[in-house]
Design a protein around this motif. Sequence first.
Motif, mmCIF file in Angstrom:
data_model
loop_
_atom_site.group_PDB
_atom_site.id
_atom_site.type_symbol
_atom_site.label_atom_id
_atom_site.label_comp_id
_atom_site.label_asym_id
_atom_site.label_seq_id
_atom_site.Cartn_x
_atom_site.Cartn_y
_atom_site.Cartn_z
ATOM 1 N N ALA A 1 0.450 -14.796 -4.155
ATOM 2 C CA ALA A 1 1.558 -13.902 -3.800
ATOM 3 C C ALA A 1 2.711 -14.688 -3.165
ATOM 4 C CB ALA A 1 1.063 -12.813 -2.840
ATOM 5 N N VAL A 2 2.386 -15.661 -2.323
ATOM 6 C CA VAL A 2 3.418 -16.499 -1.709
ATOM 7 C C VAL A 2 4.173 -17.281 -2.776
ATOM 8 C CG1 VAL A 2 3.845 -18.498 -0.208
ATOM 9 C CG2 VAL A 2 2.264 -16.709 0.531
ATOM 10 N N TYR A 3 3.431 -17.863 -3.715
ATOM 11 C CA TYR A 3 4.065 -18.677 -4.759
ATOM 12 C C TYR A 3 4.944 -17.826 -5.680
ATOM 13 C CZ TYR A 3 4.714 -21.845 -8.676
ATOM 14 O OH TYR A 3 5.273 -22.619 -9.655
ATOM 15 N N ASP B 1 10.146 -10.101 0.002
ATOM 16 C CA ASP B 1 9.674 -10.291 -1.373
ATOM 17 C C ASP B 1 8.153 -10.426 -1.406
ATOM 18 O OD1 ASP B 1 12.244 -10.206 -2.351
ATOM 19 O OD2 ASP B 1 12.519 -12.380 -2.267
ATOM 20 N N PHE B 2 7.610 -11.122 -0.420
ATOM 21 C CA PHE B 2 6.160 -11.284 -0.333
ATOM 22 C C PHE B 2 5.476 -9.932 -0.116
ATOM 23 C CE2 PHE B 2 2.529 -11.704 2.615
ATOM 24 C CZ PHE B 2 1.656 -12.441 1.823
ATOM 25 N N ALA B 3 6.075 -9.080 0.698
ATOM 26 C CA ALA B 3 5.496 -7.759 0.975
ATOM 27 C C ALA B 3 5.376 -6.938 -0.303
ATOM 28 C CB ALA B 3 6.344 -7.020 2.008
ATOM 29 N N ILE B 4 6.361 -7.055 -1.190
ATOM 30 C CA ILE B 4 6.302 -6.329 -2.466
ATOM 31 C C ILE B 4 5.130 -6.823 -3.312
ATOM 32 C CG2 ILE B 4 7.514 -5.938 -4.642
ATOM 33 C CD1 ILE B 4 10.148 -6.124 -3.045
ATOM 34 N N ALA B 5 4.968 -8.150 -3.355
ATOM 35 C CA ALA B 5 3.856 -8.724 -4.124
ATOM 36 C C ALA B 5 2.509 -8.274 -3.555
ATOM 37 C CB ALA B 5 3.956 -10.248 -4.114
ATOM 38 N N MET B 6 2.407 -8.202 -2.253
ATOM 39 C CA MET B 6 1.156 -7.784 -1.615
ATOM 40 C C MET B 6 0.856 -6.315 -1.863
ATOM 41 S SD MET B 6 -0.244 -10.408 -0.109
ATOM 42 C CE MET B 6 -1.174 -10.078 1.377
ATOM 43 N N GLN B 7 1.902 -5.502 -1.909
ATOM 44 C CA GLN B 7 1.706 -4.080 -2.168
ATOM 45 C C GLN B 7 1.103 -3.841 -3.546
ATOM 46 O OE1 GLN B 7 5.529 -2.276 -1.509
ATOM 47 N NE2 GLN B 7 5.234 -2.101 0.704
ATOM 48 N N MET B 8 1.426 -4.688 -4.480
ATOM 49 C CA MET B 8 0.867 -4.546 -5.828
ATOM 50 C C MET B 8 -0.648 -4.731 -5.814
ATOM 51 S SD MET B 8 3.756 -6.400 -8.191
ATOM 52 C CE MET B 8 5.425 -5.726 -8.273
ATOM 53 N N TYR B 9 -1.125 -5.678 -5.013
ATOM 54 C CA TYR B 9 -2.575 -5.824 -4.842
ATOM 55 C C TYR B 9 -3.156 -4.570 -4.216
ATOM 56 C CZ TYR B 9 -2.578 -10.847 -5.878
ATOM 57 O OH TYR B 9 -2.482 -12.074 -6.489
ATOM 58 N N ASN B 10 -2.445 -4.018 -3.246
ATOM 59 C CA ASN B 10 -2.921 -2.838 -2.541
ATOM 60 C C ASN B 10 -2.990 -1.631 -3.472
ATOM 61 O OD1 ASN B 10 -3.725 -1.562 -0.010
ATOM 62 N ND2 ASN B 10 -1.774 -0.482 -0.094
ATOM 63 N N LEU C 1 -7.395 -10.055 4.414
ATOM 64 C CA LEU C 1 -6.247 -9.913 5.298
ATOM 65 C C LEU C 1 -5.706 -8.495 5.255
ATOM 66 C CD1 LEU C 1 -4.455 -11.857 7.071
ATOM 67 C CD2 LEU C 1 -2.852 -11.861 5.161
ATOM 68 N N SER C 2 -5.500 -7.912 6.439
ATOM 69 C CA SER C 2 -4.820 -6.630 6.522
ATOM 70 C C SER C 2 -3.325 -6.905 6.421
ATOM 71 C CB SER C 2 -5.136 -5.927 7.846
ATOM 72 O OG SER C 2 -4.329 -4.784 8.009
ATOM 73 N N TYR C 3 -2.771 -6.740 5.203
ATOM 74 C CA TYR C 3 -1.404 -7.203 4.994
ATOM 75 C C TYR C 3 -0.394 -6.392 5.801
ATOM 76 C CZ TYR C 3 0.427 -3.481 1.957
ATOM 77 O OH TYR C 3 0.902 -2.302 1.478
ATOM 78 N N LYS C 4 -0.672 -5.090 6.056
ATOM 79 C CA LYS C 4 0.266 -4.273 6.836
ATOM 80 C C LYS C 4 0.399 -4.811 8.251
ATOM 81 C CE LYS C 4 -0.116 0.110 4.335
ATOM 82 N NZ LYS C 4 -0.492 1.544 4.428
ATOM 83 N N GLU C 5 -0.740 -5.136 8.864
ATOM 84 C CA GLU C 5 -0.714 -5.676 10.221
ATOM 85 C C GLU C 5 -0.055 -7.047 10.233
ATOM 86 O OE1 GLU C 5 -3.721 -6.527 13.988
ATOM 87 O OE2 GLU C 5 -4.540 -6.352 11.976
ATOM 88 N N PHE C 6 -0.405 -7.877 9.267
ATOM 89 C CA PHE C 6 0.153 -9.226 9.194
ATOM 90 C C PHE C 6 1.666 -9.182 9.039
ATOM 91 C CE2 PHE C 6 1.646 -12.628 6.326
ATOM 92 C CZ PHE C 6 1.404 -13.724 7.134
ATOM 93 N N ILE C 7 2.171 -8.369 8.108
ATOM 94 C CA ILE C 7 3.606 -8.300 7.865
ATOM 95 C C ILE C 7 4.332 -7.701 9.057
ATOM 96 C CG2 ILE C 7 5.364 -7.134 6.464
ATOM 97 C CD1 ILE C 7 3.583 -7.655 4.042
ATOM 98 N N GLY C 8 3.750 -6.697 9.693
ATOM 99 C CA GLY C 8 4.367 -6.101 10.881
ATOM 100 C C GLY C 8 4.560 -7.117 11.991
ATOM 101 N N ILE C 9 3.533 -7.920 12.240
ATOM 102 C CA ILE C 9 3.613 -8.944 13.287
ATOM 103 C C ILE C 9 4.609 -10.026 12.895
ATOM 104 C CG2 ILE C 9 2.330 -10.764 14.494
ATOM 105 C CD1 ILE C 9 -0.152 -8.981 14.285
ATOM 106 N N ILE D 1 -7.441 -8.638 -0.527
ATOM 107 C CA ILE D 1 -6.513 -9.759 -0.409
ATOM 108 C C ILE D 1 -7.220 -10.919 0.271
ATOM 109 C CG2 ILE D 1 -4.283 -10.531 0.500
ATOM 110 C CD1 ILE D 1 -3.483 -7.525 0.478
ATOM 111 N N GLY D 2 -7.712 -11.822 -0.562
ATOM 112 C CA GLY D 2 -8.341 -13.028 -0.052
ATOM 113 C C GLY D 2 -7.352 -14.181 -0.036
ATOM 114 N N GLN D 3 -7.832 -15.382 0.248
ATOM 115 C CA GLN D 3 -6.942 -16.523 0.381
ATOM 116 C C GLN D 3 -6.271 -16.883 -0.943
ATOM 117 O OE1 GLN D 3 -8.381 -19.849 2.672
ATOM 118 N NE2 GLN D 3 -9.643 -18.574 3.987
ATOM 119 N N ASP D 4 -7.013 -16.791 -2.052
ATOM 120 C CA ASP D 4 -6.418 -17.110 -3.348
ATOM 121 C C ASP D 4 -5.305 -16.133 -3.707
ATOM 122 O OD1 ASP D 4 -8.072 -19.273 -3.676
ATOM 123 O OD2 ASP D 4 -9.571 -18.184 -4.861
#
Length: 350
Positions: free
Chosen positions: A267-269, A244-253, A296-304, A259-262
């Motif tokens: 996206a987590v919330y 679910d988080f990955a979907i939210a992050m893709q919207m930013y992308n 944050l590189s969300y693709k790398e983060f989510i993959g790991i 994708i900063g800390q805020d």
Amino acid sequence: MTPYDFIQSVTSDAPKRAKKWRSLSKQELNQKLIETPPVWKGSSKLFRNLREKGLISYTEYLFLLCILTKPHAGFKIAFNMFDTDGNEMVDKKEFLVLQEIFRKKNEKRERKGDEEKRIMLRLQLYGYHTSTNSRADDISSLLSDTTLLVHFFGKKGKAELNFDDFYRFMDNLQTEVLEIEFLSYSNGMNTISEEDFAHILLRYTNVENTSSYLENVRCRIPEEKGITFDEFRSFFQFLNNLEDFAIAMQMYNFANRSIGQDEFKRAVYVATGLKLSAHLVNTVFKIFDVDRDDQLSYKEFIGIMKDRLNRGFRETPKYGLKGYYVCVATVTSKHLRELWKQFRSRDMLG
């Protein structure tokens, strides 16, 4: 396996000792289960308290692994899957039927046209095997009791399981495994270091060079504040909602937004309902922000993190697709040479 074996399998890189398969008599089995508490006495120390005094079947092992990666929102769905008659209670027979589905998903499919075959039960308890062609309605009378069956349905198997107790069991199991990992680094303290947190996150992943990530932590968080267990647990609850988080992050992308800390916290919330602490989010960014631009590189983060979530059970082929084809070609050619030799020898005899 025993409760202790299960804990070792999900918290250790390798078993501490090899175990030999053995059969258990009915008396030995009952003795192992005698200290299993009822479900309403469950706790986040259940498996640690039982240690060797219990048994977990192969299908239960698969079920428990599934629990470790399931978000809390999915607990109700899991319970409803067991509750086949819709009375908001689960009995022993309903539980066993769904367990059999877990087993069959992990075995080879039956041959096409073989529809008349009944469910084959091959539970493995220290070398104990059962095989039967009986109907699913008779499952509960064919199986030996296990720790989970006694815990959920009592020693006579007549009790029923409600959702509150089921939810508490799943939540306790997740907490117990996380506590074990946390305590292995905390050395009796209330916090673990940010570097230890990084070690735990990168464990079970396919990251070959972890030193660059650990160096990020050392250089960018010079003053250690520490990660509390509540922060640690909240992060892994978030990981259980990773899709679910990955979907939210893709919207930013898609919106070409960095994708900063805020953005990460929001996206987590939105995806999970969890509020991660500012220090925890900052630590995650310091670990994974390799180019140090506070993004944050969300693709790398989510993959790991997907690797971490699966605790090493999602293994990548060592030699890749090319190596696989080379292996198949080698074995096939060897087999053909053997067939040719057999053909020539028969021809010469004829």
